[in-house]
Motif scaffolding. Structure first.
Motif, PDB file in Angstrom:
ATOM      1  N   HIS A 238       0.828  -1.205   0.000  1.00  0.00           N
ATOM      2  CA  HIS A 238       0.000   0.000   0.000  1.00  0.00           C
ATOM      3  C   HIS A 238       0.865   1.258   0.000  1.00  0.00           C
ATOM      4  O   HIS A 238       0.618   2.204  -0.756  1.00  0.00           O
TER       5      HIS A 238
ATOM      6  N   LYS B  73      -6.139  12.599  -3.262  1.00  0.00           N
ATOM      7  CA  LYS B  73      -6.483  12.003  -4.565  1.00  0.00           C
ATOM      8  C   LYS B  73      -5.698  10.705  -4.769  1.00  0.00           C
ATOM      9  O   LYS B  73      -6.255   9.700  -5.237  1.00  0.00           O
TER      10      LYS B  73
ATOM     11  N   ALA C 218      -7.129   7.881  -2.560  1.00  0.00           N
ATOM     12  CA  ALA C 218      -8.402   7.353  -3.065  1.00  0.00           C
ATOM     13  C   ALA C 218      -8.246   6.540  -4.337  1.00  0.00           C
ATOM     14  O   ALA C 218      -9.046   5.637  -4.604  1.00  0.00           O
ATOM     15  N   ASN C 219      -7.205   6.832  -5.116  1.00  0.00           N
ATOM     16  CA  ASN C 219      -7.129   6.246  -6.455  1.00  0.00           C
ATOM     17  C   ASN C 219      -5.984   5.282  -6.710  1.00  0.00           C
ATOM     18  O   ASN C 219      -5.901   4.715  -7.799  1.00  0.00           O
ATOM     19  N   CYS C 220      -5.102   5.064  -5.743  1.00  0.00           N
ATOM     20  CA  CYS C 220      -4.043   4.091  -6.022  1.00  0.00           C
ATOM     21  C   CYS C 220      -4.672   2.695  -6.071  1.00  0.00           C
ATOM     22  O   CYS C 220      -5.652   2.414  -5.382  1.00  0.00           O
ATOM     23  N   PRO C 221      -4.176   1.818  -6.940  1.00  0.00           N
ATOM     24  CA  PRO C 221      -4.780   0.499  -7.099  1.00  0.00           C
ATOM     25  C   PRO C 221      -4.885  -0.319  -5.816  1.00  0.00           C
ATOM     26  O   PRO C 221      -5.853  -1.054  -5.629  1.00  0.00           O
TER      27      PRO C 221
ATOM     28  N   SER D 208      -5.306   0.892  -2.717  1.00  0.00           N
ATOM     29  CA  SER D 208      -6.443   1.453  -1.982  1.00  0.00           C
ATOM     30  C   SER D 208      -7.750   0.907  -2.546  1.00  0.00           C
ATOM     31  O   SER D 208      -8.655   0.537  -1.801  1.00  0.00           O
ATOM     32  N   LYS D 209      -7.835   0.852  -3.856  1.00  0.00           N
ATOM     33  CA  LYS D 209      -9.044   0.313  -4.501  1.00  0.00           C
ATOM     34  C   LYS D 209      -9.201  -1.176  -4.184  1.00  0.00           C
ATOM     35  O   LYS D 209     -10.315  -1.645  -3.968  1.00  0.00           O
ATOM     36  N   LEU D 210      -8.118  -1.923  -4.153  1.00  0.00           N
ATOM     37  CA  LEU D 210      -8.179  -3.353  -3.842  1.00  0.00           C
ATOM     38  C   LEU D 210      -8.784  -3.592  -2.478  1.00  0.00           C
ATOM     39  O   LEU D 210      -9.576  -4.513  -2.286  1.00  0.00           O
TER      40      LEU D 210
ATOM     41  N   LYS E 117     -11.023  -2.283  -1.142  1.00  0.00           N
ATOM     42  CA  LYS E 117     -12.477  -2.158  -1.211  1.00  0.00           C
ATOM     43  C   LYS E 117     -13.062  -3.102  -2.262  1.00  0.00           C
ATOM     44  O   LYS E 117     -14.245  -3.096  -2.511  1.00  0.00           O
ATOM     45  N   ALA E 118     -12.225  -3.898  -2.886  1.00  0.00           N
ATOM     46  CA  ALA E 118     -12.635  -4.694  -4.041  1.00  0.00           C
ATOM     47  C   ALA E 118     -13.322  -6.014  -3.660  1.00  0.00           C
ATOM     48  O   ALA E 118     -13.194  -6.500  -2.538  1.00  0.00           O
TER      49      ALA E 118
END
Length: 143
Positions: free
Chosen positions: A56, A120, A123-126, A128-130, A132-133
């Motif tokens: 992360h 930004k 919120a948008n690094c891959p 961070s998205k994972l 929540k995936a």
């Protein structure tokens, strides 16, 4: 574009007396030991939480570098630490939080713009998205 990377774990034995080894496709880790004691008792070895933290921190910092460049800024130095919290509650263990701490030197940046761009990137690094995936599983019982 789609890129696949792999990490793997091997485990033998029970939870407390068992031993495992972690490996990465790149070879950065090759049969690196982990187990109950390195995860819960501070003994030498690795654990999933520190690997999530390193992933992360690396992803976020790289994403921020991209976002800074788009804003016409370049970091002289950025250092990010990701503190991953493993917590035991009623239903067992969970990871309820990751806290990113960033220290950066960015010539020409003011604090308001820096905070905006860092948020930004968070919120948008891959990775961070994972976190929540949807997680999928393909399990095969051998033998």
């Amino acid at each position: 574009m789609k890129i696949n990377r792999t990490g793997s774990a091997v485990w033998s034995g029970g939870l407390k007396d068992g031993r495992g080894a972690l490996s990465t496709q790149s070879g950065a880790l090759k049969d690196y030991p982990y187990g109950f004691s390195s995860r819960f008792e501070g003994v030498a070895g690795s654990n999933p939480e520190e690997l999530i933290g390193a992933a992360h921190a690396g992803c976020f910092t790289m994403a921020l570098s991209l976002i800074l460049g788009e804003a016409g800024l370049t970091a002289e130095r950025m250092e990010t630490t990701a503190k991953v919290t493993l917590e035991q509650a009623d239903g067992g263990f969970s990871i309820p939080a990751v806290h990113l701490t960033l220290r950066a030197r960015i010539p020409g940046a003011d604090d308001a713009k820096f905070q905006e761009l860092a948020a930004k990137a968070k919120a948008n690094c891959p990775v961070s998205k994972l976190l929540k995936a949807e997680i999928t599983l393909d399990a095969t019982l051998e033998g």
